[in-house]
Design an enzyme around this catalytic site. Structure first.
Site, PDB file in Angstrom:
ATOM      1  N   HIS A 167      -1.155  -6.522   4.550  1.00 19.31           N
ATOM      2  CA  HIS A 167       0.189  -6.091   4.909  1.00 19.31           C
ATOM      3  C   HIS A 167       0.460  -6.244   6.405  1.00 19.31           C
ATOM      4  O   HIS A 167       1.621  -6.314   6.811  1.00 19.31           O
ATOM      5  CB  HIS A 167       0.416  -4.655   4.457  1.00 19.31           C
ATOM      6  CG  HIS A 167       0.642  -4.538   2.988  1.00 19.31           C
ATOM      7  ND1 HIS A 167       1.504  -3.623   2.433  1.00 19.31           N
ATOM      8  CD2 HIS A 167       0.127  -5.239   1.940  1.00 19.31           C
ATOM      9  CE1 HIS A 167       1.512  -3.749   1.118  1.00 19.31           C
ATOM     10  NE2 HIS A 167       0.669  -4.723   0.798  1.00 19.31           N
ATOM     11  N   HIS A 190      -6.057  -8.792  -6.156  1.00 19.95           N
ATOM     12  CA  HIS A 190      -6.050  -7.809  -7.235  1.00 19.95           C
ATOM     13  C   HIS A 190      -7.367  -7.773  -8.006  1.00 19.95           C
ATOM     14  O   HIS A 190      -7.487  -7.049  -8.987  1.00 19.95           O
ATOM     15  CB  HIS A 190      -4.878  -8.082  -8.171  1.00 19.95           C
ATOM     16  CG  HIS A 190      -3.554  -7.820  -7.526  1.00 19.95           C
ATOM     17  ND1 HIS A 190      -2.351  -8.042  -8.165  1.00 19.95           N
ATOM     18  CD2 HIS A 190      -3.235  -7.359  -6.291  1.00 19.95           C
ATOM     19  CE1 HIS A 190      -1.362  -7.728  -7.349  1.00 19.95           C
ATOM     20  NE2 HIS A 190      -1.873  -7.321  -6.208  1.00 19.95           N
TER      21      HIS A 190
END
Length: 750
Positions: free
Chosen positions: A113, A276
């Protein structure tokens, strides 16, 4: 008056500081302090914002004068730093317990991020300066609870201090997290220097509510240069676009937003699936009911922490972050191919999780009891998927790549590691800025490679000879100056791309850009290449001149000629040492976003319906990307106009009777009160300046010209350069600013 009794008494009662705690002239409560109150922008919200040209002043930098972060970073024992991070990741803290006893997945999200705000459209965002520490990013909904991740790293930052920036530490922690969980990384480079204030130049969108997107879409088209589908998200809504759990629809938004980050489908699938493979999402309960203010809105006693959670313990198994709850695999702290295994093995159904958000679970209770709980060893769960995970299975193109990775796990690991490296290093610029022992040796196309100079560089005598040859070509000041400017002004201080080094203005796509006047550019390049060929062939040794150097030198010749004609003998600084990139080293698609929609310095503004920003705003935006100050922007534009350096040779803004000379006539005439200005177009983008007495049109100009007489701050600078005694200073300041632009990408000189 002196005989008046009451007056005499009043005079006798002179206020003394020791007699009263309240000065009669400063009575009342002190409610506001310096900087408070109604601001100019409150009164005039459309006022031109010049603050983006004065960011990161030395006045706010706490480091000592002369501090060199690159040298400080080089002093680190990187292996020791990494070991400290490895140790920290498995040392769970009571105040924020680690999922599965390992902070690795948390740090991956933090690093992702930090870097994932990058967008290729203007090169802004990204991990390069540690902006995740500041608002708005530190309080974006998509960055919920990352305040804790950074605080967990404080012991490492505290130990290494100024030698390790936050910007580097955030990315390094992400790399260490992968390595700690079994994935070999492609590499890591340091060199990201921290800033000390929030970025003011990044346009994140016009929405005024978190997670809204009603301003950034015109139909299905995402506003340029934005890279996220919603305000406050890094990319897309994981529940599906606008909360619609449709994986096929979501795929188109994934493709667009990842594309805006310079990732293709192959890299996109690798990143989503690889990221993920680790960790879990957090949605133990409804965030609206239990989660309090973000860091920027939290009370002073919160000490920079936000998103206080009143559900249960507020952390661990009760954590609320995205509002989505679950883990993708049964080994969430180990690298594996199990993400694809689960994606393809199960049929999936959409449900609402405990946080009230849409998510997916295997049909018919398949997979139940296979996934460990993050905090309770006695609990087991089924795997889960996001709507955007299912996009990798249901979108035809993504499905092909996903299945290929599923069947080729080694390629998947390599693809993810490379994509991660690109994600976290995309805004660092050329490889010569990379620091540390883990910099990959492989040359990557997205790094805009430029060959190393492998020949003897021209000396002062050669430079003088080449300048004479350029002068004798008959090329005009306008042709010489605009070509050099077009080459150098592609530089973006945001992601350190572009610039004159490499000489890419002669290659596609730059040689076809309208702003570069391709026909004229071709003439200039052909002429300079002939000079280059003759010079290089005449050398008996290894000495050569690059076309990249010749283009800049030609610009210097143009400026010197313009100054001499105006009565100023000077030598424009020139530093040889540039090399020539090839077309094969130039990713045409990746360079297309560098094409200017506007270049106010050449009075170029592309006629595009979706460009709503004004010419003066676009000028300031370009100046900011060129790292210019307000005075530098001002003097450069005035000088370019005086030399007639418009992209198309037009007279717009050329407020002088002696074009081609480096004079301060632009400023004298924009300040001339014998003129009246009137719009000559319905769009109020072009203007005529007429003699106040006769009404005869004397000059034509754009908004980028008239703003220097209209805006009070710019007028103040223009007045400095418009006086009768300033021409020598004007020429000196222009040359200094010109030299700065010509060398913005010369990191070998810094």
């Amino acid at each position: 008056m002196g005989n008046n009794k009451s007056g005499s008494e009043d005079n006798h009662k002179v206020w003394e500081v020791n007699e009263s705690s309240k000065c009669p002239f400063m009575g009342g409560a002190l409610n506001k302090t310096a900087g408070k109150g109604t601001s100019n922008r409150d009164w005039w919200p459309n006022q031109l914002n010049l603050n983006i040209l004065r960011q990161n002043s030395s006045l706010i930098n706490p480091m000592d004068d002369g501090f060199n972060y690159a040298e400080a970073f080089k002093s680190l024992d990187l292996n020791a730093v990494k070991q400290d991070i490895y140790d920290l990741m498995t040392n769970s803290q009571d105040w924020w317990p680690a999922d599965y006893g390992h902070y690795g997945p948390f740090f991956i999200r933090m690093a992702w991020h930090s870097a994932g705000t990058y967008r290729i459209g203007d090169g802004r965002g990204g991990a390069g300066s540690g902006q995740q520490r500041f608002a708005p990013l530190n309080s974006w909904p998509d960055n919920a609870n990352l305040d804790k991740a950074r605080l967990l790293l404080w012991p490492v930052k505290k130990k290494y201090g100024k030698n390790l920036s936050w910007a580097d530490l955030l990315v390094l922690a992400g790399n260490c997290a992968h390595e700690s969980m079994g994935l070999k990384m492609f590499g890591f480079a340091g060199g990201r220097e921290d800033v000390w204030e929030p970025a003011q130049d990044v346009y994140w969108g016009a929405e005024t509510e978190w997670l809204n997107n009603d301003e950034r879409y015109a139909g299905e088209e995402l506003e340029n240069p934005l890279g996220a589908a919603h305000m406050g998200l890094i990319y897309v809504n994981p529940e599906g676009h606008n909360g619609n759990p449709d994986p096929v629809e979501a795929a188109s938004y994934i493709r667009e937003t990842f594309g805006r980050m310079a990732m293709n489908d192959y890299e996109t699938v690798a990143l989503i699936a690889g990221g993920h493979t680790f960790g879990k999402t957090h949605g133990a309960a409804d965030a609206e009911e239990y989660v309090e203010a973000e860091p920027a809105a939290a009370g002073i006693e919160s000490q920079g922490l936000g998103w206080k959670n009143t559900f249960g313990t507020g952390n661990g198994a009760d954590t609320i972050t995205s509002g989505i709850e679950g883990a993708w695999t049964d080994t969430p702290t180990k690298w594996s191919n199990k993400y694809f295994d689960n994606l393809f093995k199960y049929d999936w159904e959409c449900i609402k999780g405990p946080g009230g958000a849409y998510q997916w679970q295997p049909k018919d209770n398949a997979g139940a009891g296979t996934v460990p709980d993050a905090h309770d060893p006695d609990k087991k769960h089924a795997p889960f998927m996001l709507t955007t995970d299912l996009s990798l299975k249901m979108d035809p193109e993504y499905e092909k790549i996903s299945r290929h990775f599923y069947e080729n796990p080694d390629e998947f690991a390599d693809a993810y590691s490379r994509a991660w490296f690109k994600l976290t290093h995309r805004d660092m610029g050329p490889i010569e800025r990379y620091l540390g022992p883990e910099v990959p040796k492989e040359e990557l196309l997205w790094q805009d490679p430029i060959p190393k100079v492998d020949h003897e560089i021209i000396n002062d005598s050669d430079i003088a000879s080449l300048k004479n040859k350029i002068l004798n070509t008959g090329l005009s000041v306008q042709e010489l100056v605009t070509t050099a400017w077009g080459s150098a002004s592609t530089f973006r201080g945001s992601d350190k791309r572009g610039g004159a080094n490499g000489g890419r203005i002669r290659l596609a796509p730059q040689n076809g850009w309208e702003v570069n006047n391709p026909k004229q550019l071709g003439k200039v390049i052909d002429t300079l290449e002939k000079i280059q060929q003759d010079f290089n062939e005449s050398q008996s040794g290894s000495k050569k001149v690059s076309i990249a150097d010749l283009i800049v030198l030609a610009g210097c010749v143009g400026v010197e000629k313009a100054a001499k004609t105006a009565g100023h003998e000077l030598k424009v600084p020139f530093s040889p040492g540039r090399a020539d990139a090839s077309q094969e080293q130039t990713d045409v698609e990746a360079f297309e976003p560098l094409e200017p929609n506007a270049d106010g310095f050449r009075n170029y503004f592309r006629n595009r319906d979706h460009v709503s920003a004004s010419a003066e705003e676009l000028l300031v935006d370009r100046a900011q990307l060129l790292t210019l100050t307000v005075p530098q922007m001002t003097v450069l534009l005035g000088g370019m106009r005086a030399m007639g350096a418009n992209y198309d040779g037009s007279k717009k803004g050329v407020f002088t009777d002696r074009p081609g000379q480096l004079t301060n006539d632009f400023f004298k005439n924009i300040l001339e009160m014998g003129l009246t200005w009137k719009s000559s177009s319905d769009s109020e983008t072009e203007f005529d300046g007429s003699d106040r007495k006769t009404g005869d049109v004397k000059w034509t100009g754009s908004r980028a010209d008239l703003i220097f007489g209209s805006n009070s701050e710019l007028r103040a600078i223009a007045e400095v350069y418009g006086t009768d005694d300033v021409e020598a200073k004007f020429v000196k300041d222009f040359v200094k600013a010109w030299d700065k632009v010509m060398n913005l990408d010369r990191y070998d000189l810094k």
